[in-house]
Structures are given as structure tokens and as C-alpha cells.
Design an enzyme around this catalytic site. Structure first.
Site: not given
Length: 352
Positions: A127, A58, A130, A62
């Protein structure tokens, strides 16, 4: 050309088939994707006893999302300023957008988690998306991430122009409204607790000029404040009595804080043109003269007045020229008769 994938285990075949319509290709290394879909609530551990979940992927995803979406926005809006580009990218990668995308892609159904954390869906889907981008990056590289975002997400699921010119930040809307109307805005945290799965839950309330607005809960402070601002904006529009109460409170506050523009003039007359007795210069005593007072006749009075005029005229000329006349200064003592005679001669000369 279709990739020929040899599945090491038959149980992975279902995940391969489920991921293809989501990402548009078959994975090379399925382990990255399995990890991306593993929520921390599962409490899975590796051979060394360390917890294994999608949090690290994650984090990586990101960063890749910020870079890739920034690249796409930069080329999609040539000539636009940095602030516009930043705002557009933020709206594309914000939590609400990612959650909606994960739901529409069908990614939520593939997430492995304990049923207790199903209420925490505001985090879970976004999440996982990502983490999925992080898995694609490790499995196929940056270009594969760009193709996924361009061809699958932006081309089919998001109207980037509509997102760019649509304001969805309710907090910034309320702040802008309060600043324009000079209304005091406050975000008050009512409480902080945990849900059944142990995830933190925040409860915030909007307060305008001391008048309580709407409140809302969320799994982050930002999420709670955004929702509270949205509800408060709707209340300001739909309930006139609420906005009336806000501006009435503002009027009371500004009235108390108001100060005179300038000091009121004093009405007491100041006689500063009168010299006080204490400020008078000490009177210099004249030297005693050996002569007694004499009563002058008309001829003598005229000579005296003429003498005074001459002295006054000479003083005025000296003052105008700013120079001293030294002709009348002498070390020789003069009698009264000599002084009068000199005055008569000066008067006679002046008359001519």
C-alpha cells in the site's frame, strides 16, 4: 544537475536523503511523500478533525501503476495478445510483488505506523508503494512515474520476461488441474476474525471431492485462498495417499451420478399386427336375394370363375391407371340370365 532544495524544516532532511536512493530524485513537495508513508493506524487528524493517512494516495497510485505498467508491458511485448498482456501486468502489480518491492527498496523502514499493526505487513508495504507512486505523480507528473518504474523498478529489480512466463497464480493452477481431471473443487471459509489491530483475517480451506485439503489465513480472501491452494498442490505432489483419497471419492460420486446411456429394450412381444375384435369393422349385411342357392354344374362353375377373374382384372387395371371405367354402369335392370350371358361374352372375347 542536482536539484537545489531548500528544506523548510531540518527534520525533513532525513526523509529527503532516505527517499533519494529509492525514487532516484529529490522531491519538490515533501508533504506528498510524508502523507504516502503515513499508515492509517497512526490516527493522525488535520485541523478540521478529519483522519489523514495514505489511503487516498494509495487509490491514486494504484490507478497510475495500472496505466504505467500497462504501457511498459504493451511496448515490451509487441505482437502479444491481450490476455497475455493482462496476465503479465497483473503479476507485476499484484500484492505479493509490491510487498517484495517495498521491502527490497527499504520503504518499509520509512512507514509511520503504530507497532500494533506490524503483523499486517502483507498490506502495509504494498500500500505504501502504491501511495508513493501517487505522491510522485502529484509532485512530478506522469513522466516521472514512468521513469521511476522503468529505470528503478523494472531495469534494476524485476526481470519482466521471467515474470511474464512464470505462473505464480496457485489458485488458477489448482482450478486448471481440477477441471482437467474433472475433480470437484470447493473453497470453504472456516472463519473470519480480526487481529489485534482490528484488521480482518480470513481463513479458507480447499476441499477436493469432499476430501479436506490444506487451509490458510490471510488479510484478504484472495490471499488466503492462494496460500491454501499452494499448500494443497504441494500435498497432492508429496502425499500419494491424499490424491488416492480424492480420486476414490470422485469414483464414488460419478458412480452415483451415472445414468444409463439409453433405455433397455422391452422383451415383451407386441402383437400389434393382430386386429382386435373391438377394432373390426361392422359387417354389412347383404341384401336378401330372391334366388335360392343353386348347385352349378361344371359349365356354370367355369363361367362363374371366369366372371370373377374378369372383375378382378378390371379392378387391377383401374387401380393401376387410377381411373374409373364407366362402361359397365347402367341404369337398366338386368336379369340373372343377362348377367351370365354378358360374362360368357366377355370371357369369350378375352380368350380370343
Amino acid at each position: 544537475m542536482i536539484d537545489r532544495i531548500r528544506l523548510p524544516f531540518r527534520k525533513d532532511k532525513e526523509l529527503y536523503l532516505s527517499l533519494y536512493p529509492i525514487i532516484g530524485f529529490y522531491p519538490h513537495d515533501i508533504s506528498y511523500y510524508k502523507l504516502a508513508l503515513m499508515h492509517k493506524s497512526v490516527m493522525h487528524r488535520n485541523k478540521k478533525g478529519k483522519p489523514v493517512n495514505n489511503e487516498r494516495l494509495e487509490f491514486l497510485g494504484d490507478a497510475i501503476l495500472d496505466a504505467a505498467v500497462g504501457d511498459i508491458v504493451y511496448h515490451h511485448f509487441p505482437g502479444k495478445r491481450e490476455g497475455f498482456l493482462t496476465n503479465t501486468r497483473s503479476k507485476l502489480v499484484q500484492r505479493d510483488t509490491l510487498n517484495k518491492l517495498a521491502q527490497e527498496l527499504g520503504l518499509n523502514q520509512l512507514i509511520l505506523s503504530s507497532g500494533r499493526n506490524s503483523s499486517h505487513n502483507s498490506y502495509m508495504g504494498g500500500n505504501a508503494l502504491e501511495a508513493l507512486v501517487g505522491a510522485i505523480y502529484l509532485d512530478r507528473g506522469y513522466n516521472a512515474c514512468m521513469r521511476f518504474l522503468k529505470n528503478r523498478i523494472l531495469a534494476q529489480m524485476i526481470n519482466i520476461d521471467k515474470v511474464a512466463y512464470k505462473e505464480v497464480n496457485f489458485k488458477s493452477k489448482l482450478i486448471e488441474w481440477s477441471q482437467k481431471n474433472r475433480v470437484k473443487l470447493e473453497f470453504r471459509m472456516l472463519d473470519q476474525k480480526s487481529d489485534k489491530g482490528g484488521s480482518p483475517v480470513f481463513n479458507f480451506q480447499v476441499v477436493l471431492e469432499g476430501v479436506e485439503g490444506c487451509s490458510s489465513s490471510g488479510y484478504s480472501k484472495k490471499e488466503a485462498q492462494q496460500q491454501a491452494c499452494k499448500l494443497t498442490l504441494e500435498k497432492l505432489k508429496k502425499k500419494p495417499q491424499y490424491i488416492d483419497a480424492v480420486f476414490a471419492a470422485k469414483a464414488d460420486r460419478t458412480k452415483m451420478e451415472e445414468e444409463p446411456v439409453e433405455q433397455v429394450p422391452d422383451t415383451e412381444l407386441k402383437n400389434d399386427f393382430i386386429i382386435a375384435q373391438s377394432e373390426k369393422k361392422p359387417v354389412v349385411k347383404k341384401h336378401e336375394t330372391l334366388f335360392h342357392e343353386n348347385v352349378f354344374d361344371e359349365h356354370q362353375s367355369a363361367i362363374s370363375e371366369c366372371h370373377e377373374d374378369i372383375i378382378s382384372n378390371e379392378a387391377a387395371l383401374k387401380e393401376d391407371d387410377n381411373e374409373f371405367d364407366l362402361s359397365d354402369i347402367s341404369a337398366k335392370a338386368q336379369s340373372r340370365e343377362e348377367i351370365i350371358a354378358a360374362a360368357e361374352a366377355a370371357a369369350f372375347t378375352e380368350a380370343q
